[in-house]
Design a protein around this motif. Structure first.
Motif, PDB file in Angstrom:
ATOM      1  N   GLY A   1     -12.323   7.068  -2.135  1.00  0.00           N
ATOM      2  CA  GLY A   1     -12.066   7.774  -0.264  1.00  0.00           C
ATOM      3  C   GLY A   1     -10.450   6.971   0.314  1.00  0.00           C
ATOM      4  N   VAL A   2     -10.751   5.933   0.761  1.00  0.00           N
ATOM      5  CA  VAL A   2      -9.497   5.016   1.727  1.00  0.00           C
ATOM      6  C   VAL A   2      -8.490   5.622   0.958  1.00  0.00           C
ATOM      7  CG1 VAL A   2      -8.356   2.708   2.452  1.00  0.00           C
ATOM      8  CG2 VAL A   2     -11.013   3.556   2.341  1.00  0.00           C
ATOM      9  N   ARG A   3      -8.580   4.994  -0.356  1.00  0.00           N
ATOM     10  CA  ARG A   3      -6.870   5.494  -1.251  1.00  0.00           C
ATOM     11  C   ARG A   3      -6.353   7.054  -1.041  1.00  0.00           C
ATOM     12  NH1 ARG A   3      -8.242   2.389  -6.777  1.00  0.00           N
ATOM     13  NH2 ARG A   3      -7.573   0.314  -5.485  1.00  0.00           N
ATOM     14  N   ALA A   4      -7.468   7.517  -0.644  1.00  0.00           N
ATOM     15  CA  ALA A   4      -6.831   9.319  -0.602  1.00  0.00           C
ATOM     16  C   ALA A   4      -6.359   9.326   0.678  1.00  0.00           C
ATOM     17  CB  ALA A   4      -8.099  10.138  -0.932  1.00  0.00           C
ATOM     18  N   GLU A   5      -6.825   8.905   2.082  1.00  0.00           N
ATOM     19  CA  GLU A   5      -6.781   9.014   2.942  1.00  0.00           C
ATOM     20  C   GLU A   5      -5.476   8.262   3.151  1.00  0.00           C
ATOM     21  OE1 GLU A   5      -9.265   7.200   5.948  1.00  0.00           O
ATOM     22  OE2 GLU A   5     -11.203   8.063   4.853  1.00  0.00           O
ATOM     23  N   ILE A   6      -5.225   7.007   2.898  1.00  0.00           N
ATOM     24  CA  ILE A   6      -3.767   6.758   2.545  1.00  0.00           C
ATOM     25  C   ILE A   6      -2.959   7.674   1.728  1.00  0.00           C
ATOM     26  CG2 ILE A   6      -2.277   4.894   1.992  1.00  0.00           C
ATOM     27  CD1 ILE A   6      -4.532   2.710   1.839  1.00  0.00           C
ATOM     28  N   GLY A   7      -3.519   8.126   0.791  1.00  0.00           N
ATOM     29  CA  GLY A   7      -2.423   8.534   0.175  1.00  0.00           C
ATOM     30  C   GLY A   7      -1.831   9.978   1.244  1.00  0.00           C
ATOM     31  N   GLY A   8      -2.842  10.077   2.104  1.00  0.00           N
ATOM     32  CA  GLY A   8      -2.749  11.216   3.377  1.00  0.00           C
ATOM     33  C   GLY A   8      -1.680  11.059   4.019  1.00  0.00           C
ATOM     34  N   VAL A   9      -1.607   9.923   4.885  1.00  0.00           N
ATOM     35  CA  VAL A   9      -1.461   9.298   5.912  1.00  0.00           C
ATOM     36  C   VAL A   9       0.747   9.105   5.668  1.00  0.00           C
ATOM     37  CG1 VAL A   9      -0.541   7.254   7.393  1.00  0.00           C
ATOM     38  CG2 VAL A   9      -2.792   8.210   6.793  1.00  0.00           C
ATOM     39  N   ARG A  10       0.486   8.851   4.039  1.00  0.00           N
ATOM     40  CA  ARG A  10       1.805   8.120   2.918  1.00  0.00           C
ATOM     41  C   ARG A  10       2.671   9.603   3.531  1.00  0.00           C
ATOM     42  NH1 ARG A  10       0.789   4.210  -1.648  1.00  0.00           N
ATOM     43  NH2 ARG A  10       0.703   2.030  -0.507  1.00  0.00           N
ATOM     44  N   ALA A  11       1.744  10.521   3.120  1.00  0.00           N
ATOM     45  CA  ALA A  11       2.289  11.676   2.524  1.00  0.00           C
ATOM     46  C   ALA A  11       2.589  12.552   3.972  1.00  0.00           C
ATOM     47  CB  ALA A  11       1.860  12.915   2.573  1.00  0.00           C
ATOM     48  N   GLU A  12       2.302  12.501   5.077  1.00  0.00           N
ATOM     49  CA  GLU A  12       2.859  12.223   6.669  1.00  0.00           C
ATOM     50  C   GLU A  12       4.047  11.650   7.121  1.00  0.00           C
ATOM     51  OE1 GLU A  12      -0.360  12.229   9.650  1.00  0.00           O
ATOM     52  OE2 GLU A  12      -2.039  12.925   7.873  1.00  0.00           O
ATOM     53  N   ILE A  13       3.712  10.722   6.754  1.00  0.00           N
ATOM     54  CA  ILE A  13       5.197   9.892   7.202  1.00  0.00           C
ATOM     55  C   ILE A  13       6.528   9.979   6.674  1.00  0.00           C
ATOM     56  CG2 ILE A  13       5.740   7.502   6.412  1.00  0.00           C
ATOM     57  CD1 ILE A  13       3.010   6.366   7.691  1.00  0.00           C
ATOM     58  N   GLY A  14       5.787  10.478   5.111  1.00  0.00           N
ATOM     59  CA  GLY A  14       7.076  11.382   4.350  1.00  0.00           C
ATOM     60  C   GLY A  14       7.622  12.218   5.014  1.00  0.00           C
ATOM     61  N   GLY A  15       6.509  13.118   5.593  1.00  0.00           N
ATOM     62  CA  GLY A  15       7.461  14.640   6.370  1.00  0.00           C
ATOM     63  C   GLY A  15       7.694  14.213   7.337  1.00  0.00           C
ATOM     64  N   VAL A  16       7.226  12.803   8.359  1.00  0.00           N
ATOM     65  CA  VAL A  16       7.311  13.032   9.398  1.00  0.00           C
ATOM     66  C   VAL A  16       9.283  12.250   9.525  1.00  0.00           C
ATOM     67  CG1 VAL A  16       8.000  11.018  11.575  1.00  0.00           C
ATOM     68  CG2 VAL A  16       5.695  12.174  10.983  1.00  0.00           C
TER      69      VAL A  16
END
Length: 131
Positions: free
Chosen positions: A73-88
């Protein structure tokens, strides 16, 4: 008289030896019984230890499974944050290029501003995600 005394002494020694043999036999029987009891106690203890080992293995397996789920679950959340950072980051690059082209400002100043803004956005995302 000596013969009678000697005979009496020999008979007495034989009686004492016989009594001693009986006591030694009784003591051996008691020791054997005691060893049987100790062996039985050790067998029971080994069985109980085996049960505790099994319970402990089951508990560790359950905790291990729960932990793997949490880590996933934490890895999935980190992946989501990375995607958000990539978008920003992509948005910031577009904005940077647009501003740089429009204003014609110095590159060093824009890079500093971009880094400051990007770090601010990352800090904001992390703070919002932690809450």
């Amino acid at each position: 008289m000596e013969a009678g005394r000697t005979r009496w002494t020999d008979d007495r020694i034989d009686d004492l030896a016989l009594g001693l043999r009986e006591e030694i036999r009784d003591m051996r029987l008691e020791m054997r019984e005691g060893f049987r009891e100790v062996r039985a106690d050790i067998r029971d203890l080994r069985g109980e230890i085996g049960d505790v080992r099994g319970d402990l293995r089951d508990e560790i397996g359950g905790v291990r499974g729960d932990l793997r789920g949490e880590i996933g679950g934490v890895r999935a959340e980190i992946g989501g944050v990375r995607a958000e950072i990539g978008g920003v980051r992509a948005d910031m690059e577009v904005s940077f290029r647009t501003v740089y082209a429009q204003l014609g400002l110095e590159r060093r100043w824009l890079v500093g501003m971009w880094l400051t803004t990007a770090l601010g956005f990352v800090a904001l995302l992390v703070e919002l995600h932690v809450r």
